[in-house]
Design a protein around this motif. Structure first.
Motif, PDB file in Angstrom:
ATOM      1  N   ARG A  84       0.773  -1.538  -0.066  1.00 57.97           N
ATOM      2  CA  ARG A  84      -0.109  -0.171   0.079  1.00 57.97           C
ATOM      3  C   ARG A  84       0.476   1.032  -0.206  1.00 57.97           C
ATOM      4  N   ARG A  85       1.476   1.952   1.568  1.00 60.29           N
ATOM      5  CA  ARG A  85       2.194   2.677   1.585  1.00 60.29           C
ATOM      6  C   ARG A  85       3.350   2.778   0.124  1.00 60.29           C
ATOM      7  N   LEU A  86       4.431   2.504  -0.224  1.00 59.46           N
ATOM      8  CA  LEU A  86       5.347   2.046  -0.229  1.00 59.46           C
ATOM      9  C   LEU A  86       5.116   2.297  -2.129  1.00 59.46           C
ATOM     10  N   LEU A  87       4.114   1.266  -1.971  1.00 59.57           N
ATOM     11  CA  LEU A  87       3.612   1.096  -4.194  1.00 59.57           C
ATOM     12  C   LEU A  87       2.619   1.983  -4.240  1.00 59.57           C
ATOM     13  N   LEU A  88       1.491   1.443  -4.367  1.00 58.35           N
ATOM     14  CA  LEU A  88      -0.362   1.901  -4.346  1.00 58.35           C
ATOM     15  C   LEU A  88      -0.510   3.140  -3.833  1.00 58.35           C
ATOM     16  N   VAL A  89      -0.229   3.847  -2.557  1.00 57.83           N
ATOM     17  CA  VAL A  89      -0.476   4.761  -2.701  1.00 57.83           C
ATOM     18  C   VAL A  89       0.244   6.014  -3.371  1.00 57.83           C
ATOM     19  N   PRO A  90       1.644   6.016  -3.809  1.00 55.81           N
ATOM     20  CA  PRO A  90       2.014   6.985  -4.632  1.00 55.81           C
ATOM     21  C   PRO A  90       1.537   6.845  -6.187  1.00 55.81           C
ATOM     22  N   ALA A  91       0.988   6.058  -6.680  1.00 56.95           N
ATOM     23  CA  ALA A  91       0.101   6.056  -7.345  1.00 56.95           C
ATOM     24  C   ALA A  91      -0.320   6.358  -7.503  1.00 56.95           C
ATOM     25  N   GLN A  92      -1.420   6.419  -6.432  1.00 58.22           N
ATOM     26  CA  GLN A  92      -3.055   6.590  -6.057  1.00 58.22           C
ATOM     27  C   GLN A  92      -2.716   8.793  -6.093  1.00 58.22           C
ATOM     28  N   LEU A  93      -1.846   9.069  -5.818  1.00 59.68           N
ATOM     29  CA  LEU A  93      -1.428  10.601  -5.202  1.00 59.68           C
ATOM     30  C   LEU A  93      -1.158  11.024  -7.128  1.00 59.68           C
ATOM     31  N   HIS A  94      -0.360  10.303  -7.920  1.00 59.40           N
ATOM     32  CA  HIS A  94      -0.347  10.722  -9.114  1.00 59.40           C
ATOM     33  C   HIS A  94      -1.770  11.112  -9.751  1.00 59.40           C
ATOM     34  N   PHE A  95      -2.006  10.113  -9.791  1.00 62.38           N
ATOM     35  CA  PHE A  95      -3.720  10.315 -10.528  1.00 62.38           C
ATOM     36  C   PHE A  95      -5.219  11.149  -9.088  1.00 62.38           C
ATOM     37  N   VAL A  96      -4.899  11.487  -8.044  1.00 58.93           N
ATOM     38  CA  VAL A  96      -5.495  12.977  -7.035  1.00 58.93           C
ATOM     39  C   VAL A  96      -4.776  14.169  -7.603  1.00 58.93           C
ATOM     40  N   TYR A  97      -3.512  14.116  -7.650  1.00 57.07           N
ATOM     41  CA  TYR A  97      -2.862  15.540  -8.530  1.00 57.07           C
ATOM     42  C   TYR A  97      -3.652  15.552  -9.817  1.00 57.07           C
ATOM     43  N   PHE A  98      -3.504  14.542 -10.278  1.00 56.64           N
ATOM     44  CA  PHE A  98      -4.365  15.020 -12.088  1.00 56.64           C
ATOM     45  C   PHE A  98      -5.332  15.534 -11.527  1.00 56.64           C
ATOM     46  N   ASP A  99      -6.125  14.392 -11.419  1.00 54.81           N
ATOM     47  CA  ASP A  99      -7.711  14.845 -11.179  1.00 54.81           C
ATOM     48  C   ASP A  99      -8.265  16.519 -10.391  1.00 54.81           C
ATOM     49  N   PHE A 100      -7.559  16.668  -9.267  1.00 56.37           N
ATOM     50  CA  PHE A 100      -7.360  18.311  -8.890  1.00 56.37           C
ATOM     51  C   PHE A 100      -6.699  19.131 -10.476  1.00 56.37           C
ATOM     52  N   PHE A 101      -5.172  18.843 -10.326  1.00 53.46           N
ATOM     53  CA  PHE A 101      -4.953  19.852 -10.840  1.00 53.46           C
ATOM     54  C   PHE A 101      -5.277  20.097 -12.680  1.00 53.46           C
TER      55      PHE A 101
END
Length: 433
Positions: free
Chosen positions: A282-299
């Motif tokens: 979760r924390r090492l691999l998939l949270v960074p992936a999730q946050l990339h799409f969170v940033y895209f969705d917002f910006f």
């Protein structure tokens, strides 16, 4: 083993790695962390597409890094395994934005192409640099440890992994500014450089001295990465030093991450132990992936920051009056000002300049990696690559400028350049003295 067999093995390992990540997502993450956004939005076309993209990605990387005996390839492999493959899993599970994923993959391949095709830069060499190199490292080392001890480092000294957050909290209250840079540089660049230098020169006393200093640094700061850094660095040193293994770096790195993920999932599935899977999957691999799409969705629907919070503040007005994109996401998306949803260099690139930012940052990283390869020209890969591996991991969770400066990539490149003077001078002997 021939090149064709190597390629097939890499493909098999990469496919198995993504398959287990997909399984972990649908079982462990959805079952335990759906409240934090790990849900499934079925799109079978994108799921199939993710496997095609993985095939093309692995094929491109194998082609462009074939025969490459340069430290930059280790950084490229880290980004591939720790960011891009998890991004493919998240994309296929959450019906992610296609244009964003393709921009990231093309940006990464642009970096790979630059590293492969751009000619090495001319590097200034300094004569009789051995004594100045070690004098500079000694001065920084004495200052770092002297400052930490003077600000209560020994009083908070602890090697208890369960107490690291308490130690870290006290450490952060007493250290700021330049010291934050120096401590990271000390841990990742100087100490690791001296460990590898001592191994290469068979200097046991020097090796154990800097191993002790690294453990001391962990005990006074509570930063767990300082504790595990020597394991990664020394392990990679011996892999690259081995004639049979040095051409199997991607295979071995894939096996390593595959083993960690598989073991974590197994512990959860069989023993219902959530800890390892939460940390490594979760924390090492998939949270960074999730946050990339969170940033895209917002910006993608709000104004980008254009580095108005940083060194382009004279040119652009900060649209959010916020210190960084991280603070914007924490405040607006997560409604938590005490949260630090740090994103990797490509997500940060998009938050500042959109798709064009991904292209520009990819070019910049390619140039930096070419600079690394240029200064390491006289240094064996088994010496240079282990030194850059820990700082480069910051690219998964940090902005490019932050990774280069704060996390020590540029400082490490400088250290490798300084050691290159020693290797060039003692090339005839084969071992730096």
């Amino acid at each position: 083993m021939g090149n064709k067999n190597n390629y097939i093995l890499i493909l098999f390992l990469a496919f198995l790695y993504k398959l287990i990540l997909d399984y972990a997502y649908t079982t462990f993450l959805v079952g335990n962390f759906s409240y934090s956004g790990f849900v499934i939005k079925e799109n079978y076309i994108k799921y199939f597409e993710s496997w095609v993209l993985l095939f093309l990605l692995i094929t491109g990387v194998v082609i462009y890094t074939k025969g490459m005996e340069k430290p930059s390839k280790v950084i490229l492999y880290i980004i591939l395994l720790n960011l891009l493959v998890p991004l493919l899993t998240f994309y296929s599970m959450q019906d992610g934005a296609r244009i964003y994923l393709y921009s990231i993959l093309l940006g990464f391949m642009l970096t790979v192409w630059i590293v492969k095709r751009l000619k090495d830069f001319r590097v200034l060499m300094i004569e009789d640099s051995v004594k100045p190199v070690f004098f500079l490292l000694a001065v920084i080392t004495l200052y770092v440890y002297g400052y930490l001890i003077a600000t209560g480092g020994l009083s908070r000294l602890s090697f208890n992994l369960l107490a690291v957050y308490e130690v870290r909290s006290v450490y952060q209250q007493n250290n700021s500014g330049l010291m934050n840079y120096l401590v990271t540089w000390q841990a990742y660049a100087i100490n690791m450089s001296m460990l590898i230098y001592a191994l290469e020169g068979r200097k046991k006393q020097l090796f154990f001295l800097f191993l002790f200093l690294q453990l001391l640094l962990f005990g006074m700061t509570g930063l767990k990465s300082f504790l595990f850094a020597p394991v990664v660095v020394i392990g990679l040193y011996y892999v690259l030093k081995n004639v049979r293994l040095k051409n199997l770096v991607l295979e071995m790195m894939t096996v390593g991450v595959l083993f960690i993920v598989s073991l974590s999932v197994l512990l959860y599935s069989v023993f219902d132990n959530i800890n390892a899977a939460s940390i490594f999957v979760r924390r090492l691999l998939l949270v960074p992936a999730q946050l990339h799409f969170v940033y895209f969705d917002f910006f993608s629907t709000h104004e980008t920051m254009k580095l108005s919070h940083s060194f382009l503040s004279f040119l652009y007005e900060n649209p959010y009056n916020s210190p960084s994109p991280v603070d914007v996401i924490a405040s607006v998306v997560f409604n938590n000002d005490n949260f630090n949803p740090n994103v990797g260099y490509l997500g940060d690139a998009f938050s500042n300049f959109g798709i064009m930012g991904i292209i520009v940052y990819s070019i910049m990283l390619g140039v930096v990696l070419k600079m690394l390869d240029s200064v390491a020209r006289n240094v064996p890969i088994y010496f240079s690559a282990p030194l850059i591996v820990i700082p480069s991991m910051a690219l998964i969770n940090s902005a490019l400028p932050t990774s280069l400066v704060t996390h020590g990539i540029l400082f490490e490149i400088t250290a490798i350049w300084l050691f290159s003077q020693i290797f060039k001078k003692t090339k005839a002997e084969g071992v730096p003295s």
